[in-house]
Design a protein around this motif. Structure first.
Motif, PDB file in Angstrom:
ATOM      1  N   GLU A 152     -25.465  29.717 -19.924  1.00 53.43           N
ATOM      2  CA  GLU A 152     -25.888  28.536 -20.113  1.00 53.43           C
ATOM      3  C   GLU A 152     -25.713  27.726 -21.530  1.00 53.43           C
ATOM      4  O   GLU A 152     -25.297  26.761 -21.712  1.00 53.43           O
ATOM      5  CB  GLU A 152     -27.578  28.167 -20.011  1.00 53.43           C
ATOM      6  N   ASP A 153     -25.379  28.852 -22.718  1.00 55.89           N
ATOM      7  CA  ASP A 153     -25.303  28.370 -23.848  1.00 55.89           C
ATOM      8  C   ASP A 153     -23.820  28.137 -24.143  1.00 55.89           C
ATOM      9  O   ASP A 153     -23.446  27.313 -24.687  1.00 55.89           O
ATOM     10  CB  ASP A 153     -25.706  29.664 -25.058  1.00 55.89           C
ATOM     11  N   LEU A 154     -22.845  28.915 -23.303  1.00 60.14           N
ATOM     12  CA  LEU A 154     -21.640  28.426 -23.279  1.00 60.14           C
ATOM     13  C   LEU A 154     -21.219  27.074 -22.352  1.00 60.14           C
ATOM     14  O   LEU A 154     -20.358  26.373 -23.142  1.00 60.14           O
ATOM     15  CB  LEU A 154     -20.981  29.484 -22.516  1.00 60.14           C
ATOM     16  N   TYR A 155     -22.168  26.967 -21.472  1.00 57.25           N
ATOM     17  CA  TYR A 155     -21.963  25.604 -20.740  1.00 57.25           C
ATOM     18  C   TYR A 155     -22.212  24.476 -21.790  1.00 57.25           C
ATOM     19  O   TYR A 155     -21.837  23.474 -21.659  1.00 57.25           O
ATOM     20  CB  TYR A 155     -22.743  25.661 -19.470  1.00 57.25           C
ATOM     21  N   ARG A 156     -23.514  24.700 -22.531  1.00 63.85           N
ATOM     22  CA  ARG A 156     -23.812  23.598 -23.366  1.00 63.85           C
ATOM     23  C   ARG A 156     -22.663  23.209 -24.548  1.00 63.85           C
ATOM     24  O   ARG A 156     -22.378  22.103 -24.712  1.00 63.85           O
ATOM     25  CB  ARG A 156     -25.009  24.150 -24.189  1.00 63.85           C
ATOM     26  N   ALA A 157     -21.979  24.414 -24.812  1.00 61.01           N
ATOM     27  CA  ALA A 157     -21.048  24.258 -25.905  1.00 61.01           C
ATOM     28  C   ALA A 157     -19.865  23.406 -25.283  1.00 61.01           C
ATOM     29  O   ALA A 157     -19.152  22.657 -25.736  1.00 61.01           O
ATOM     30  CB  ALA A 157     -20.548  25.256 -26.380  1.00 61.01           C
TER      31      ALA A 157
END
Length: 207
Positions: free
Chosen positions: A53-58
């Motif tokens: 999810e943190d990667l998707y946010r980025a």
């Protein structure tokens, strides 16, 4: 093999995620698949971002910033209010025509985020930033040209973006270049009329 810091890996993984999900969709964007896209261990993704999810946010932030930068560069310095709005709308529409996969991926990620609590903040941030930048551009155009806005700049921005999002979805689903141009012209005309107080707002029925 030389050590690569997390700061260096971060943009590489974001690009790999964008490349992969642009080709195969958000559902294909597992951390394992993204790691394979770049040719690194899956643990590298988690070390750099923590979670998927943190990667998707980025990824959402990167796509948003790239599109906004293109539009901001197109802002004219000496045009009238109407011409400025038309130029900015045309620049944004050009990104849809030239980079449809970026807009499609943003749409897919937005829909995914609606059902993913950990991405709610990212989704709000994406739409909030787009609305804020659009509001800023409208405000700056009005101030530079001495144009008195009949409606708040934020209202004008939200109205424009609502119409533009619909037009973008139509382009991705059922493209028609001639109809799209007419609709874009109509949208810009409506924004300018609303800004100038030349559009009368109807009274909506209440329940």
């Amino acid at each position: 093999m030389a050590h690569v810091s997390a700061a260096e890996r971060r943009p590489q993984l974001i690009k790999a995620a964008i490349d992969l999900m642009t080709r195969e969709g958000v559902a294909a964007g597992s951390t394992r698949a993204i790691a394979a896209e770049l040719g690194v261990a899956q643990a590298t993704v988690h070390y750099t971002f923590g979670t998927k999810e943190d990667l998707y946010r980025a990824v959402m932030e990167q796509l948003t910033h790239d599109l906004i930068a293109q539009v901001e560069r197109a802002a004219p310095a000496d045009a009238g209010f109407e011409e400025t709005v038309a130029t900015l709308a045309a620049a944004l529409w050009q990104t849809v025509r030239e980079q449809p996969t970026a807009h499609q991926l943003l749409t897919e990620l937005s829909m995914f985020a609606l059902r993913t609590p950990r991405l709610q903040e990212a989704l709000e941030g994406h739409y909030g930033e787009v609305a804020a930048v659009t509001t800023k551009l409208v405000t700056e155009a009005a101030e530079r040209t001495g144009h008195q806005l009949a409606q708040p700049a934020e209202t004008l921005a939200r109205f424009f973006l609502a119409g533009f999002d619909g037009l973008s979805a139509q382009h991705l689903s059922l493209p028609d270049e001639e109809a799209e141009l007419t609709c874009l012209q109509a949208l810009v005309s409506a924004v300018v009329a609303l800004a100038g107080g030349r559009m009368e707002l109807v009274t909506m029925p209440t329940s």
